[in-house]
Design a protein around this motif. Structure first.
Motif, PDB file in Angstrom:
ATOM      1  N   ILE A  78       0.849  -1.185   0.000  1.00 47.35           N
ATOM      2  CA  ILE A  78       0.000   0.000   0.000  1.00 47.35           C
ATOM      3  C   ILE A  78       0.891   1.243   0.000  1.00 47.35           C
ATOM      4  N   THR A  79       2.024   1.173   0.697  1.00 50.54           N
ATOM      5  CA  THR A  79       2.932   2.315   0.745  1.00 50.54           C
ATOM      6  C   THR A  79       3.552   2.568  -0.624  1.00 50.54           C
ATOM      7  N   HIS A  80       4.161   3.707  -0.755  1.00 51.77           N
ATOM      8  CA  HIS A  80       4.758   4.114  -2.031  1.00 51.77           C
ATOM      9  C   HIS A  80       3.725   4.060  -3.153  1.00 51.77           C
ATOM     10  N   GLN A  81       2.529   4.539  -2.814  1.00 56.14           N
ATOM     11  CA  GLN A  81       1.439   4.650  -3.775  1.00 56.14           C
ATOM     12  C   GLN A  81       1.054   3.312  -4.405  1.00 56.14           C
ATOM     13  N   GLY A  82       1.100   2.285  -3.596  1.00 57.48           N
ATOM     14  CA  GLY A  82       0.696   0.966  -4.079  1.00 57.48           C
ATOM     15  C   GLY A  82       1.740   0.292  -4.946  1.00 57.48           C
ATOM     16  N   GLY A  83       3.019   0.601  -4.719  1.00 60.34           N
ATOM     17  CA  GLY A  83       4.094   0.027  -5.528  1.00 60.34           C
ATOM     18  C   GLY A  83       4.458  -1.393  -5.137  1.00 60.34           C
ATOM     19  N   TRP A  84       5.169  -2.026  -6.034  1.00 60.82           N
ATOM     20  CA  TRP A  84       5.663  -3.385  -5.811  1.00 60.82           C
ATOM     21  C   TRP A  84       7.119  -3.352  -5.369  1.00 60.82           C
ATOM     22  N   ARG A 117       9.459  -6.665 -13.588  1.00 61.24           N
ATOM     23  CA  ARG A 117       8.195  -6.882 -12.877  1.00 61.24           C
ATOM     24  C   ARG A 117       7.592  -5.580 -12.350  1.00 61.24           C
ATOM     25  N   GLY A 118       8.224  -4.444 -12.645  1.00 66.42           N
ATOM     26  CA  GLY A 118       7.684  -3.143 -12.262  1.00 66.42           C
ATOM     27  C   GLY A 118       7.923  -2.746 -10.817  1.00 66.42           C
ATOM     28  N   CYS A 119       8.904  -3.343 -10.186  1.00 73.75           N
ATOM     29  CA  CYS A 119       9.198  -3.009  -8.790  1.00 73.75           C
ATOM     30  C   CYS A 119       9.908  -1.655  -8.705  1.00 73.75           C
ATOM     31  N   HIS A 120       9.611  -0.930  -7.634  1.00 71.32           N
ATOM     32  CA  HIS A 120      10.269   0.357  -7.403  1.00 71.32           C
ATOM     33  C   HIS A 120      11.400   0.235  -6.392  1.00 71.32           C
ATOM     34  N   LEU A 121      11.523  -0.935  -5.773  1.00 72.18           N
ATOM     35  CA  LEU A 121      12.507  -1.106  -4.706  1.00 72.18           C
ATOM     36  C   LEU A 121      12.857  -2.582  -4.569  1.00 72.18           C
TER      37      LEU A 121
END
Length: 153
Positions: A78-84, A117-121
């Motif tokens: 949910i954090t980081h605007q719903g990021g993966w 896979r579109g992960c931000h972290l």
């Protein structure tokens, strides 16, 4: 001449070599059971990983020989605007492959996979008894920005 390293998803037939790598260090010897036959718990864990589209158990191969392994788990937050996020765990190389760049290639492959896979972290942990591992990850750009905690059950 050294062969190129190839990466692929692990198969059930790879379990013996994977557990052997996990058990082949000071800390691994304390927590893994490399015996024949392997305890059923390893097969059950593999089957759970294999059936989960957000888990990947990846092996690094040189020719037919497995020389490295890592597990990558992809988690929506949910954090980081719903990021993966991707979590990398269980990184090991064979003792004969250590200090030859295999671990670096394995982690860089994992970073690329997380981007795909579109992960931000990407996050990972390393045991405080492994100061060399901490330095290794820091050389690859990871920063110790958080204090990690674990509770054994």
């Amino acid at each position: 001449m050294e062969q190129d390293i190839q990466f692929r998803m692990a198969t059930e037939q790879d379990l013996d070599q994977i557990v052997k790598m996990l058990a082949d260090d000071v800390l691994g010897r304390k927590r893994e059971k490399y015996e024949h036959p392997l305890p059923d718990s390893y097969l059950k864990a593999f089957q759970a990983i294999e059936s989960d589209p957000n888990n990947e158990l990846v092996v690094a191969c040189q020719g037919e020989e497995i020389i490295g392994v890592q597990q990558i788990t992809f988690t929506p937050y949910i954090t980081h605007q719903g990021g993966w996020r991707a979590t990398i765990e269980g990184v090991r190389t064979t003792s004969s492959s250590r200090s030859k760049g295999v671990g670096t290639k394995l982690i860089k492959w994992g970073i690329q996979r997380a981007k795909e896979r579109g992960c931000h972290l990407i996050q990972l942990t390393t045991d405080k008894e492994r100061p060399d591992a901490l330095r290794f990850y820091e050389k690859l750009g990871f920063k110790a920005t958080h204090e990690g905690l674990k509770l054994k059950l």
